[in-house]
Design a protein around this motif. Structure first.
Motif, short mmCIF file in Angstrom:
data_model
loop_
_atom_site.label_atom_id
_atom_site.label_comp_id
_atom_site.label_asym_id
_atom_site.label_seq_id
_atom_site.Cartn_x
_atom_site.Cartn_y
_atom_site.Cartn_z
N ILE A 113 -17.48 67.50 -1.27
CA ILE A 113 -18.49 68.58 -0.88
C ILE A 113 -18.97 67.91 0.14
O ILE A 113 -19.27 69.20 0.83
N LYS A 114 -18.76 66.58 0.96
CA LYS A 114 -19.02 66.80 2.61
C LYS A 114 -18.12 67.59 3.38
O LYS A 114 -18.94 68.23 4.58
N CYS A 115 -17.06 67.94 3.19
CA CYS A 115 -15.85 68.57 3.49
C CYS A 115 -16.52 70.04 3.42
O CYS A 115 -16.43 71.19 4.66
N ALA A 116 -17.13 70.94 2.26
CA ALA A 116 -17.86 71.72 2.08
C ALA A 116 -18.68 72.23 3.24
O ALA A 116 -20.20 73.02 2.83
N THR A 117 -19.47 71.36 2.98
CA THR A 117 -20.97 71.38 3.56
C THR A 117 -21.34 70.74 5.14
O THR A 117 -22.27 71.55 5.63
N LEU A 118 -20.10 70.16 5.60
CA LEU A 118 -20.33 70.74 7.02
C LEU A 118 -20.77 71.62 8.28
O LEU A 118 -21.65 71.54 9.19
N ALA A 119 -19.81 72.51 7.67
CA ALA A 119 -20.30 73.98 8.81
C ALA A 119 -22.22 74.64 7.81
O ALA A 119 -22.75 74.82 9.46
N TRP A 120 -22.11 73.77 6.81
CA TRP A 120 -23.54 74.54 6.86
C TRP A 120 -24.53 73.51 7.00
O TRP A 120 -25.96 74.07 7.38
N ASN A 121 -24.86 72.10 7.33
CA ASN A 121 -25.29 70.93 7.90
C ASN A 121 -25.25 71.64 9.43
O ASN A 121 -26.20 71.11 10.05
N ALA A 122 -24.28 72.18 10.08
CA ALA A 122 -24.24 72.55 11.69
C ALA A 122 -25.23 73.96 11.67
O ALA A 122 -26.02 73.58 12.29
N LEU A 123 -24.93 74.77 11.02
CA LEU A 123 -26.30 75.90 11.00
C LEU A 123 -26.94 75.35 10.92
O LEU A 123 -28.58 76.02 11.72
N ARG A 124 -27.96 74.28 9.88
CA ARG A 124 -28.99 74.06 9.63
C ARG A 124 -29.59 72.91 11.23
O ARG A 124 -30.59 73.61 11.68
N LYS A 125 -28.34 72.61 11.19
CA LYS A 125 -28.64 71.89 12.84
C LYS A 125 -29.21 73.16 13.95
O LYS A 125 -30.20 72.47 15.17
N GLY A 126 -28.33 73.83 13.92
CA GLY A 126 -28.69 75.33 15.29
C GLY A 126 -30.11 75.62 15.05
O GLY A 126 -30.85 76.05 15.92
N VAL A 127 -30.54 76.29 13.55
CA VAL A 127 -31.59 76.88 13.79
C VAL A 127 -32.64 75.89 13.96
O VAL A 127 -33.98 76.01 14.86
N GLU A 128 -32.93 74.35 13.65
CA GLU A 128 -33.83 73.90 13.76
C GLU A 128 -33.53 74.02 15.61
O GLU A 128 -34.98 73.28 16.41
N GLN A 129 -32.83 73.68 16.47
CA GLN A 129 -32.30 73.43 17.75
C GLN A 129 -33.80 74.92 17.95
O GLN A 129 -34.22 75.16 19.20
N MET A 130 -33.55 76.05 17.65
CA MET A 130 -33.69 77.39 18.22
C MET A 130 -35.22 77.50 17.70
O MET A 130 -36.02 77.60 18.22
N GLN A 131 -35.62 77.20 16.93
CA GLN A 131 -36.72 76.69 16.53
C GLN A 131 -37.95 75.70 16.79
O GLN A 131 -39.12 76.31 17.71
N LYS A 132 -37.24 74.69 17.33
CA LYS A 132 -37.53 73.83 18.22
C LYS A 132 -38.33 74.79 20.31
O LYS A 132 -39.28 74.20 20.84
N LYS A 133 -37.01 75.54 20.02
CA LYS A 133 -37.38 76.21 21.39
C LYS A 133 -38.30 76.77 21.58
O LYS A 133 -38.49 77.85 22.69
N GLY A 134 -38.54 77.58 20.34
CA GLY A 134 -39.14 78.21 20.42
C GLY A 134 -39.21 79.64 20.51
O GLY A 134 -40.18 81.26 20.71
#
Length: 143
Positions: A122-143
């Protein structure tokens, strides 16, 4: 053909013929680097976001067929989507990994449902999805 065989073929197709593999111009993107120390999977996800929409997305890295196939499917599924739609798809993927049966517009993602039979993967399958979440969080912090 049994469903498991079909799913296995979809996963292997994304592994052998990856979609959106490569790199974008680092000046115009958000880049997230993650790894799964359990099995050595590594991914770098790059997203070009304009007007709250994922205009382009690429990934590169190394890992098992599950990890890289999942990244290929994820990038295909979110390209052209708003950040909110991308996050909703990520939430649905999390539900899929918990054995639930969400509906995906990009139906090939459902091929990864068999991963739930192998909890260590499951960790293998979710790695890219976790990266997606972190990327969106970064964008939202930038405003």
């Amino acid at each position: 053909m049994q469903l498991d065989d079909l799913y296995r073929r979809v996963i292997m197709d994304h592994y052998k013929n990856p979609r959106n593999r490569g790199q974008l111009d680092p000046e115009a993107v958000v880049t997230i680097n993650l790894n799964n120390p359990t099995c050595g999977d590594k991914i770098s996800l790059q997203m070009q976001i304009e007007d709250n929409v994922v205009r382009n997305v690429k990934y590169f890295g190394e890992g098992c067929s599950i990890s890289l196939s999942s990244a290929s499917m994820m990038t295909d599924a979110i390209k052209g989507r708003t950040l909110q739609e991308a996050l909703k798809t990520a939430e649905n993927f999390s539900s899929l990994m918990k054995g639930e049966h969400p509906v995906f517009e990009y139906e090939e993602i459902e091929a990864l449902s068999g991963v739930t039979k192998f909890p260590a993967r499951i960790k293998c399958a979710t790695l890219a999805w976790n990266a997606l979440r972190k990327g969106v969080e970064q964008m939202q912090k930038k405003g």
